[in-house]
Structure formats: structure tokens, C-alpha cells
Design a protein around this motif. Structure first.
Motif, PDB file in Angstrom:
ATOM      1  N   ALA A   1      -2.036   3.098   7.788  1.00  0.00           N
ATOM      2  CA  ALA A   1      -3.409   3.306   7.299  1.00  0.00           C
ATOM      3  C   ALA A   1      -4.449   3.245   8.214  1.00  0.00           C
ATOM      4  CB  ALA A   1      -3.481   1.800   6.127  1.00  0.00           C
TER       5      ALA A   1
ATOM      6  N   ARG B   1      -7.905   6.266  -0.769  1.00  0.00           N
ATOM      7  CA  ARG B   1      -8.957   5.255  -0.153  1.00  0.00           C
ATOM      8  C   ARG B   1      -9.588   5.964   0.940  1.00  0.00           C
ATOM      9  NH1 ARG B   1      -6.730  -1.077   0.514  1.00  0.00           N
ATOM     10  NH2 ARG B   1      -7.148  -1.385  -1.650  1.00  0.00           N
TER      11      ARG B   1
ATOM     12  N   LEU C   1       0.760  -1.203  -0.099  1.00  0.00           N
ATOM     13  CA  LEU C   1      -0.023  -0.014  -0.032  1.00  0.00           C
ATOM     14  C   LEU C   1       0.851   1.291   0.010  1.00  0.00           C
ATOM     15  CD1 LEU C   1      -2.855  -0.614   2.487  1.00  0.00           C
ATOM     16  CD2 LEU C   1      -3.091  -0.569   0.118  1.00  0.00           C
TER      17      LEU C   1
ATOM     18  N   PRO D   1      -4.298 -12.837   6.940  1.00  0.00           N
ATOM     19  CA  PRO D   1      -3.019 -12.405   6.267  1.00  0.00           C
ATOM     20  C   PRO D   1      -2.125 -11.821   7.268  1.00  0.00           C
ATOM     21  CG  PRO D   1      -5.145 -11.459   5.544  1.00  0.00           C
ATOM     22  CD  PRO D   1      -5.553 -12.017   6.863  1.00  0.00           C
ATOM     23  N   PRO D   2      -0.869 -11.853   6.635  1.00  0.00           N
ATOM     24  CA  PRO D   2       0.363 -11.429   7.450  1.00  0.00           C
ATOM     25  C   PRO D   2       0.349 -10.010   8.393  1.00  0.00           C
ATOM     26  CG  PRO D   2       0.964 -12.378   5.515  1.00  0.00           C
ATOM     27  CD  PRO D   2      -0.415 -12.135   5.246  1.00  0.00           C
ATOM     28  N   ASP D   3      -0.382  -8.989   7.464  1.00  0.00           N
ATOM     29  CA  ASP D   3      -0.527  -7.864   8.148  1.00  0.00           C
ATOM     30  C   ASP D   3      -1.613  -7.748   9.366  1.00  0.00           C
ATOM     31  OD1 ASP D   3       1.292  -6.780   6.360  1.00  0.00           O
ATOM     32  OD2 ASP D   3      -0.123  -5.303   5.176  1.00  0.00           O
ATOM     33  N   PHE D   4      -2.393  -8.707   9.127  1.00  0.00           N
ATOM     34  CA  PHE D   4      -3.387  -8.756  10.322  1.00  0.00           C
ATOM     35  C   PHE D   4      -3.187  -9.805  11.516  1.00  0.00           C
ATOM     36  CE2 PHE D   4      -5.183  -6.773   6.488  1.00  0.00           C
ATOM     37  CZ  PHE D   4      -5.862  -5.833   6.976  1.00  0.00           C
ATOM     38  N   LYS D   5      -1.999 -10.391  11.377  1.00  0.00           N
ATOM     39  CA  LYS D   5      -1.582 -11.368  12.305  1.00  0.00           C
ATOM     40  C   LYS D   5      -1.847 -11.043  13.836  1.00  0.00           C
ATOM     41  CE  LYS D   5       1.461 -15.300  12.078  1.00  0.00           C
ATOM     42  NZ  LYS D   5       2.585 -15.836  11.491  1.00  0.00           N
TER      43      LYS D   5
ATOM     44  N   PHE E   1     -18.365  -4.070   4.849  1.00  0.00           N
ATOM     45  CA  PHE E   1     -17.292  -4.880   5.852  1.00  0.00           C
ATOM     46  C   PHE E   1     -16.575  -4.249   6.714  1.00  0.00           C
ATOM     47  CE2 PHE E   1     -18.153  -8.258   2.660  1.00  0.00           C
ATOM     48  CZ  PHE E   1     -18.536  -9.433   3.598  1.00  0.00           C
ATOM     49  N   GLY E   2     -16.477  -4.819   7.804  1.00  0.00           N
ATOM     50  CA  GLY E   2     -15.444  -4.111   8.767  1.00  0.00           C
ATOM     51  C   GLY E   2     -15.184  -4.956   9.980  1.00  0.00           C
ATOM     52  N   GLN E   3     -14.102  -4.812  10.756  1.00  0.00           N
ATOM     53  CA  GLN E   3     -13.974  -5.467  12.027  1.00  0.00           C
ATOM     54  C   GLN E   3     -14.822  -4.901  13.153  1.00  0.00           C
ATOM     55  OE1 GLN E   3      -9.720  -6.075  12.986  1.00  0.00           O
ATOM     56  NE2 GLN E   3      -9.126  -6.443  11.096  1.00  0.00           N
TER      57      GLN E   3
ATOM     58  N   ILE F   1      -5.756   0.471  10.627  1.00  0.00           N
ATOM     59  CA  ILE F   1      -6.186  -0.899   9.984  1.00  0.00           C
ATOM     60  C   ILE F   1      -4.859  -1.636   9.824  1.00  0.00           C
ATOM     61  CG2 ILE F   1      -6.765  -1.867   7.684  1.00  0.00           C
ATOM     62  CD1 ILE F   1      -9.040  -0.522   8.959  1.00  0.00           C
ATOM     63  N   ARG F   2      -3.792  -1.022   9.471  1.00  0.00           N
ATOM     64  CA  ARG F   2      -2.540  -1.765   9.447  1.00  0.00           C
ATOM     65  C   ARG F   2      -1.232  -0.983   9.801  1.00  0.00           C
ATOM     66  NH1 ARG F   2      -2.391  -5.253   3.928  1.00  0.00           N
ATOM     67  NH2 ARG F   2      -4.279  -4.334   3.196  1.00  0.00           N
TER      68      ARG F   2
END
Lengths: 99, 383
Positions: A91, A10, A2, A34-38, A57-59, A81-82
Motif C-alpha cells: 500500500a 484509494r 486491505l 496500530p499493529p501495522d504501523f508498529k 492528514f499524513g505522516q 504506507i504499510r
């Protein structure tokens, strides 16, 4: 990857959703991310219907297990987000909080 | 009309000693040998592959395949996420419609186990919307959202889903090319750990390596000489939005419904004529939705019917589903899956399916899905 420009682009869409209220119409809890959200796993992701013909959609954040259910009312909030990449831009995006 | 005249698949699984193009080469040699053709008799190749560009920095695969074979014929790479194989087949079939008297190889292959599950999961998510990626969703997650919706709407629970894993592992135990050849019980499925609630490890297809190939032809001499052949009655494609949130309903895959209706219309076959079907069971819920969306079961009754195990290869119900083991047990090397599905129907309809042979199988169907339902390919075959 990103890039800062992509993150900036965005953010124009984020503004339109921020603060909106809606209801959870389905959900899941992710245990293999996914790795960024681990580092956030396990985390809940909800599909929210705003009642105006749009959905997102969202957490789900700041919640208890009983909040993770269809029909639960939620509000769109701004959250990280990450983590940043080498360019140093963090982000931010939409997550949902129970109300 | 064109015919499938040969099939070969590598073993599917964690094949650490083989690269993508080692697998592709094995599939090319195997299918030429099985169909008793020389490489010079192949007029074009269609290759289904999704991830080589994303994971391996490896594009321009047609040229690589030309080098393996030593040929200058047209070769096309086709990408439609997990439907890449089925889409390659669809395009190859159309190519034959425009070119009488030709013979085409349809290949599919994927190398997925060189990377961590997280890296592969992220690469697969390139086939989803930006918003879904930013929410931290995964493909198990997207199908879990559909599963939760379905279970709640029709009053089922996770046990209803578990019968898919049980059935498809039983079929996989009869397929020596399958990634998993071990039976599991419904209890095993229910006790396995969650990947994305309500889907557990044994509700989900694995990350696999593998390649598969079929030969299709409308050259009357070549088809006439081939020992085993099945006719391609229809191959249809439909698309839908990439975002799950913008679909009409979370309880169906509309693209499957549209492609299925078109394929049945084109084939002029009644649904009851289908004896074997290979459906895209990337997750347990997906096979239930597919049975309903293709019109084999009523919408909403799938959760109940699945527990009667009518789709087992030896149930005698007239329709066996995923006799290869499906994506669940045979494995899911993305680009190869759609080709393996067609190959399994070829084996069944020509009486070559060995221990898992379905008796009196005359007509078969394949359904291959890309993403969370953004693409669907449905093909129908007969002997």
C-alpha cells in the motif's frame, strides 16, 4: 484487511493530492501505534491545510524536530504506507516532507 | 415523561475471568434486583456495544441476551462508537415516548482486554475515516491534534491538561467500581510517558472491561412504586463529519454544542441549575472542550479554570464534574460508558453516591461522544 482492490480504489484519491504544497495546522507524534504501523513508531502525523479549502492528514517524513510545528510548509509525497498482506500488494499513499 | 428507576454496574477493569456476556448477565441480574423488578416486567432492551463484532467475531448479541434472560421481547443492539451506551439510552427514551406504560432496560457492555493494546487501538480506529487510519493515527492521536491546536491557540501547556487526570483520579479513589482507585498528583501526570504528544498515559482513559444497566419506565404504577427515581428531562443527539479535517474548528466538538443546546432547550433548564455532570473525558482535552462546548465555561478559558479545581465533588462551586472518576479513572469499557454516566447521575441525585456524594444535587447532565466528535449524546435529569 486491505484487499488489492481496496488499495487500487484509494490510489485514485492519492493522485489528486500528490505534489500539493500546504502548511501544518496541527500535529502529533504517535508512540502507541496500530499493529501495522508498529515498526515506524514513534512517527509524526500532521494535518495540512492546502489553502484551497482542502486539508489532509499524513505522516511527516525526512524531518527534524523543529519542522514539527504549526505554520511549517510541507509538500505531499508518495511513500509506502504499510507492508503487503498475503496478496503481495504494497500500500502506497501520501506522506509529507518539509520544504 | 420517563424516569430512571434503577442502576447497576459491574466493576470496571481488567476482568480476565469474565467474558462480555458474563458481565452483561451480572448487569442484568444486578439492575433487576436493585430496582426490585421481575424480568417479565421488562418490555424491551436496548444494548450498547461497539467492538464485539470487530474483536470477537461476535454479533447478533440481542439473541444472546434473550438466551441469558429467557425472554422473547424486542432487543436492539446500538452502535455509535464510544457513544454506543448514550445512544442506546436515547433510543430507549424515544421508544418509551412512542409506547406509554412500558418499562425498558438499557444495557451497555464491552470486553477489551483480551487483546493487545495495539489490536484494541486498531479496532477502535474502525470508528474513524480511512485517511486517518492510513496516516497511522489513533484516537489518542486525533485528540492530541485537537489538544495541540487548543494549547497553542489559547496559550496553555501540558500542565493545564494534567489537572483533569488529577481531579478524576481523586474521584475514582472514592468509587469502589472504578478501574483505577488510586490518586495521582499533577506531577505524576506530567511525568507519565507520552501516548501521542502532548497526551500522556495519565491524560488518557484506559482500555477496560465492564457492563452497566439502567431501567427506565413511563409505567405510572412501576414508577410510583420505585423507591428511587429521577426524571429524564431531555436526551438529544447530534452528528458531525467522521473526519476531523473537515470539521469547522479543531478547538471544539460541534456535535456536543448542538446536542447540548437542544437538550437545554428541551429541558427548559438554565445551565446554572446543573449540579453534577458526567462528561466524556476519553482524554484530558476532551473534558475541557466539553465544559466549553456545553456552555459551562467560555471558549478558551477552560485551560485556566481547570487549574482552580472548581469541578471537584466537594468544591462547593455548584457543579461537580465526573464524580464517578470519569472515563479516565472509572475506566472506559466503550459500550458501558454512556450507561455508567447516567447511573452516576442517578446515584448522585438520589443521594446514593456514598463518599463522593455532592451535597444538594438536584439536576444532572451526561455527555457521551462517539469517535473524535462524529456523534454526541447529551441528556439532562432532575429529581
Amino acid at each position: 484487511m486491505l484487499s488489492p482492490v481496496k488499495i487500487w480504489r484509494r490510489q485514485k484519491e492519492i493522485r489528486l493530492i500528490l505534489g500539493k504544497k500546504g502548511k501544518i495546522i496541527s500535529w502529533t507524534k504517535i508512540l502507541t501505534p496500530p499493529p501495522d504501523f508498529k515498526k515506524y513508531a514513534p512517527y509524526a502525523v500532521v494535518l495540512v491545510d492546502f489553502g484551497d479549502g482542502t486539508k489532509a492528514f499524513g505522516q511527516l517524513v525526512d524531518y527534524e524536530d523543529r519542522d514539527l510545528a504549526t505554520g511549517k510548509k510541507v509538500k505531499a509525497v508518495l511513500r509506502k504506507i504499510r507492508d503487503s498482506y498475503s496478496e503481495g500488494v504494497i500500500a502506497y499513499g501520501i506522506k509529507f516532507r518539509p520544504i | 415523561m420517563s424516569s430512571v428507576i434503577g442502576y447497576y454496574t459491574t466493576k470496571f477493569g481488567e476482568l480476565w475471568d469474565k467474558s462480555l456476556f458474563d458481565l452483561v448477565e451480572e448487569a442484568i441480574k444486578g439492575v433487576l434486583e436493585n430496582s426490585r423488578l421481575e424480568r417479565r416486567q421488562i418490555d424491551a432492551i436496548f444494548f450498547g456495544n461497539m467492538l464485539a463484532g470487530v474483536l470477537e467475531n461476535n454479533l447478533h448479541s440481542p439473541s444472546r441476551i434473550a438466551e441469558i434472560i429467557g425472554t422473547n421481547i424486542p432487543i436492539f443492539r446500538v452502535e455509535a462508537a464510544c457513544a454506543s451506551g448514550g445512544m442506546a439510552f436515547h433510543l430507549a427514551n424515544n421508544y418509551l415516548k412512542a409506547n406509554p406504560g412500558k418499562t425498558v432496560m438499557v444495557l451497555g457492555g464491552e470486553k477489551m482486554t483480551d487483546y493487545s493494546p495495539e489490536e484494541t487501538t486498531e479496532a477502535l480506529m474502525s470508528a474513524s475515516s480511512g485517511e486517518e487510519q492510513e496516516a497511522g493515527l489513533t484516537f489518542p492521536g486525533l485528540y492530541a491534534v485537537m489538544a495541540n491546536y487548543y494549547l497553542e491557540k489559547y496559550g496553555y501547556d501540558e500542565e493545564n491538561l494534567a489537572y483533569i487526570g488529577y481531579k478524576n483520579h481523586l474521584h475514582g479513589s472514592l468509587n469502589d467500581r472504578a478501574h483505577f482507585q488510586k490518586k495521582v498528583s499533577v506531577e505524576d501526570v506530567l511525568k507519565s510517558s507520552y501516548v501521542a504528544c502532548p497526551l500522556k498515559v495519565l491524560d488518557c482513559s484506559p482500555i477496560s472491561d465492564g457492563a452497566a444497566a439502567v431501567i427506565i419506565s413511563n409505567d405510572k404504577k412501576i414508577v410510583g412504586r420505585s423507591e428511587k427515581q429521577i426524571q429524564i428531562l431531555a436526551s438529544e443527539v447530534a452528528t458531525d463529519t467522521i473526519s476531523l479535517k473537515t470539521r469547522k474548528s479543531l478547538g471544539e466538538i460541534l456535535a456536543t454544542k448542538i446536542a447540548g443546546d437542544k437538550a437545554f432547550k428541551e429541558s427548559k433548564l438554565n445551565r446554572k441549575k446543573i449540579n453534577v455532570a458526567e462528561l466524556h473525558d476519553c482524554f484530558s482535552i476532551a473534558e475541557i472542550l466539553a465544559m466549553e462546548d456545553l456552555g459551562f465555561w467560555e471558549k478558551g478559558e477552560g485551560g485556566r479554570v481547570v487549574k482552580t479545581l472548581v469541578s471537584l465533588y466537594d468544591s462547593g462551586s455548584g457543579l461537580a464534574v465526573n464524580t464517578s472518576g470519569g472515563l479516565k479513572a472509572a475506566g472506559h469499557p466503550v459500550g458501558a460508558t454512556g450507561i455508567k454516566q447516567i447511573g452516576e447521575i442517578f446515584l448522585q441525585l438520589t443521594g446514593q453516591a456514598g463518599r463522593r456524594q455532592v451535597k444538594k444535587a438536584r439536576c444532572g447532565l451526561t455527555q457521551n461522544v462517539g469517535g473524535s466528535g462524529g456523534t454526541a449524546v447529551v441528556s439532562i435529569f432532575a429529581v
